[in-house]
Design an enzyme around this catalytic site. Structure first.
Site, PDB file in Angstrom:
ATOM      1  N   CYS A 170       0.738  -1.272   0.057  1.00  0.00           N
ATOM      2  CA  CYS A 170       0.146   0.020  -0.010  1.00  0.00           C
ATOM      3  C   CYS A 170       0.880   1.334   0.071  1.00  0.00           C
ATOM      4  O   CYS A 170       0.195   2.458   0.021  1.00  0.00           O
ATOM      5  CB  CYS A 170      -1.137   0.006   1.232  1.00  0.00           C
ATOM      6  SG  CYS A 170      -0.363  -0.512   2.507  1.00  0.00           S
ATOM      7  N   HIS A 309      -1.863   7.355   7.326  1.00  0.00           N
ATOM      8  CA  HIS A 309      -2.018   6.155   6.655  1.00  0.00           C
ATOM      9  C   HIS A 309      -3.373   5.597   7.310  1.00  0.00           C
ATOM     10  O   HIS A 309      -4.266   4.804   6.631  1.00  0.00           O
ATOM     11  CB  HIS A 309      -0.913   5.215   6.806  1.00  0.00           C
ATOM     12  CG  HIS A 309      -1.056   3.732   6.000  1.00  0.00           C
ATOM     13  ND1 HIS A 309      -1.097   3.810   4.602  1.00  0.00           N
ATOM     14  CD2 HIS A 309      -0.878   2.607   6.477  1.00  0.00           C
ATOM     15  CE1 HIS A 309      -1.086   2.445   4.296  1.00  0.00           C
ATOM     16  NE2 HIS A 309      -1.009   1.607   5.449  1.00  0.00           N
ATOM     17  N   GLU A 320       1.566   4.751  14.086  1.00  0.00           N
ATOM     18  CA  GLU A 320       1.700   5.724  13.658  1.00  0.00           C
ATOM     19  C   GLU A 320       1.744   7.113  14.294  1.00  0.00           C
ATOM     20  O   GLU A 320       2.286   8.092  14.003  1.00  0.00           O
ATOM     21  CB  GLU A 320       0.590   5.869  12.211  1.00  0.00           C
ATOM     22  CG  GLU A 320       0.391   7.035  11.554  1.00  0.00           C
ATOM     23  CD  GLU A 320      -0.183   7.014  10.200  1.00  0.00           C
ATOM     24  OE1 GLU A 320      -0.196   7.936   9.464  1.00  0.00           O
ATOM     25  OE2 GLU A 320      -1.210   5.959  10.259  1.00  0.00           O
ATOM     26  N   LYS A 341      -9.479   6.592   5.007  1.00  0.00           N
ATOM     27  CA  LYS A 341      -9.839   5.397   4.728  1.00  0.00           C
ATOM     28  C   LYS A 341     -11.174   5.013   5.507  1.00  0.00           C
ATOM     29  O   LYS A 341     -11.823   3.989   4.794  1.00  0.00           O
ATOM     30  CB  LYS A 341      -8.791   4.448   5.183  1.00  0.00           C
ATOM     31  CG  LYS A 341      -7.534   4.518   4.305  1.00  0.00           C
ATOM     32  CD  LYS A 341      -6.359   3.498   4.688  1.00  0.00           C
ATOM     33  CE  LYS A 341      -5.143   3.546   3.831  1.00  0.00           C
ATOM     34  NZ  LYS A 341      -4.333   4.595   3.965  1.00  0.00           N
ATOM     35  N   HIS A 346      -9.410   1.153   2.016  1.00  0.00           N
ATOM     36  CA  HIS A 346      -8.117   1.214   1.797  1.00  0.00           C
ATOM     37  C   HIS A 346      -8.079   0.449   0.249  1.00  0.00           C
ATOM     38  O   HIS A 346      -8.422  -0.656   0.004  1.00  0.00           O
ATOM     39  CB  HIS A 346      -7.569  -0.005   2.707  1.00  0.00           C
ATOM     40  CG  HIS A 346      -6.237   0.033   2.651  1.00  0.00           C
ATOM     41  ND1 HIS A 346      -5.230   0.437   1.794  1.00  0.00           N
ATOM     42  CD2 HIS A 346      -5.053  -0.367   3.585  1.00  0.00           C
ATOM     43  CE1 HIS A 346      -4.232   0.163   2.107  1.00  0.00           C
ATOM     44  NE2 HIS A 346      -3.985  -0.463   3.065  1.00  0.00           N
ATOM     45  N   PHE A 407       2.909  -3.046   4.453  1.00  0.00           N
ATOM     46  CA  PHE A 407       3.357  -4.248   4.562  1.00  0.00           C
ATOM     47  C   PHE A 407       4.866  -4.492   3.882  1.00  0.00           C
ATOM     48  O   PHE A 407       5.035  -3.773   2.884  1.00  0.00           O
ATOM     49  CB  PHE A 407       2.510  -5.280   4.220  1.00  0.00           C
ATOM     50  CG  PHE A 407       1.223  -5.667   5.285  1.00  0.00           C
ATOM     51  CD1 PHE A 407       1.059  -5.020   6.404  1.00  0.00           C
ATOM     52  CD2 PHE A 407       0.368  -6.693   4.935  1.00  0.00           C
ATOM     53  CE1 PHE A 407      -0.242  -5.372   7.106  1.00  0.00           C
ATOM     54  CE2 PHE A 407      -0.565  -6.973   5.772  1.00  0.00           C
ATOM     55  CZ  PHE A 407      -0.936  -6.318   6.890  1.00  0.00           C
TER      56      PHE A 407
END
Length: 421
Positions: A170, A309, A320, A341, A346, A407
């Site tokens: 992502c 994010h 985060e 999101k 997402h 990831f």
């Protein structure tokens, strides 16, 4: 050579709301969720039932023409349509003029996608293994290749420079945008088309994410509020589909041709957590944030907004916020932060692009969209920043950051400035 300033002269987005970029931003500013319940009963071996964000109103044949649309898998249709929107807004013709033709030989396209044409290969597998067919479509290779979007864009717009794609989960499209930015800033290209697109509702993809137990549950009634970043009762992410594009252009070139400048990209920072495939690491994110600020020549105090994010996973959100608190120090408590999101889902490889677009629009419109479904439910582990609970208008924004933490530990942060008054 003196670095070139990099203007954003075109913005395109194919969103679940169905309108243009301005409509997309206004829906987010109003806190309107596009999450719905996806239930597909004909899938084997078991039906699908998940909250999901789809672009139901997108008509690829209307956007691209039937012959071109039929050459593409859906992720490419979404991406090329977004790029065409951005190109048109930039005021550049599809076909190069005689004087511009040679110049376009150095212009290019860098795209981001995490899944690419996976759906084409999954469909081929079903045809072979379930339906007993002996052959797949002869278009399977060209539809399934991850570089299909940048290839089609380069062909359709006559771009003779670099044409490539990035796949980093992502963070894919944030990396694509950052690398395109570097090409323009260095003078290697005067104009670059960049962005990302993904389609996430294939059977194997949804089953794979479900197996990780990071997807939010929900039914027809609860799906719109299923994604709740930073909330104490958050239960996971919601996948979606879409595409977003930017036209990046050397500032002097844009001014010389009288183009409208919607914003400026000024910095790009990357890092790798180098610690775990799926568990985020604060220090890795801190390095990417500081690298973006340093690249942009910005102090933390100059940042008026951060697009988080914010995926609504139990582990990711607090990390985060902790990274932001470390970078912004005492100023973190007054730093506006939101994660959209919660409304558009997402989009995996397209997430960085669609969020870069709305960060640019936040600066242009001087307004900040909220994190939906968060009021009254902030997790104490996610406190420390100014969570935006409702859309804010008439906010004096000069610079903003957009985070993508993927990831694999792949981190990318983009820094933007507001357009000139």
């Amino acid at each position: 050579m003196r670095p070139h300033r990099v203007a954003i002269t075109g913005i395109g987005v194919i969103s679940p709301y169905g309108g243009d970029a301005r409509d997309f931003f206004e829906r987010l500013l109003a806190g309107e969720s596009a999450v719905r319940h996806l239930r597909v009963t004909q899938d084997l071996p078991r039906p699908l039932s998940h909250p999901f964000v789809g672009c139901a109103g997108f008509d690829p044949e209307a956007a691209l023409g039937k012959p071109l649309a039929l050459m593409m898998e859906r992720f490419a249709q979404l991406g090329v349509a977004a790029a065409f929107q951005a190109w048109e807004q930039a005021g550049l013709p599809r076909q190069a003029t005689d004087t511009e033709g040679a110049e376009r030989e150095a212009w290019g396209c860098i795209w981001g996608t995490a899944l690419g044409g996976l759906e084409a290969h999954e469909r081929g597998g079903r045809d072979l293994w379930i339906r007993g067919r002996e052959r797949v479509s002869p278009l399977s290779v060209v539809q399934g290749m991850n570089n299909a979007v940048n290839a089609h864009i380069s062909i359709q717009l006559g771009l003779g420079g670099v044409s490539t794609s990035h796949t980093a989960a992502c963070a894919s499209s944030s990396i694509a945008i950052g690398e395109a930015f570097r090409r323009v800033r260095s003078g290697e290209a005067t104009v670059m088309v960049t962005g990302g697109s993904d389609v996430c509702q294939s059977y194997s993809v949804l089953r794979a994410w479900d197996a990780m137990r990071v997807m939010a549950p929900g039914d027809a009634d609860t799906a719109p509020a299923a994604c709740r970043p930073f909330a104490a009762d958050r239960a996971g992410l919601v996948l979606g589909e879409g595409g977003a594009a930017l036209v990046l252009e050397a500032w002097d070139h844009a001014v010389a041709r009288g183009a409208t400048i919607h914003g400026e990209i000024v910095g790009y920072g990357t890092s790798c957590d180098h610690s775990h495939l799926v568990r985020p690491h604060r220090q890795g994110q801190v390095r990417a944030l500081r690298a973006a600020l340093a690249d942009a020549g910005l102090a933390p105090a100059e940042i008026g907004y951060v697009n988080a994010h914010g995926t609504a996973t139990p582990e990711g959100d607090p990390v985060e916020v902790a990274a932001l608190c470390e970078v912004f120090g005492d100023g973190a408590a007054e730093l506006p932060v939101s994660a959209t999101k919660s409304m558009h889902g997402h989009l995996l490889g397209a997430a960085g692009a669609i969020e870069a677009v709305r960060t640019v629009l936040a600066l242009r419109e001087q307004a900040i969209p909220p994190t939906a479904h968060l009021a009254g439910r902030i997790d104490p582990a996610c406190e420390g920043v100014d969570h935006v609970l409702q859309g804010r208008r008439q906010v004096p924004l000069r610079a903003a950051l957009s985070n993508s933490f993927a990831f694999g530990g792949s981190n990318a942060v983009l820094a933007f400035r507001a357009p000139p008054l």
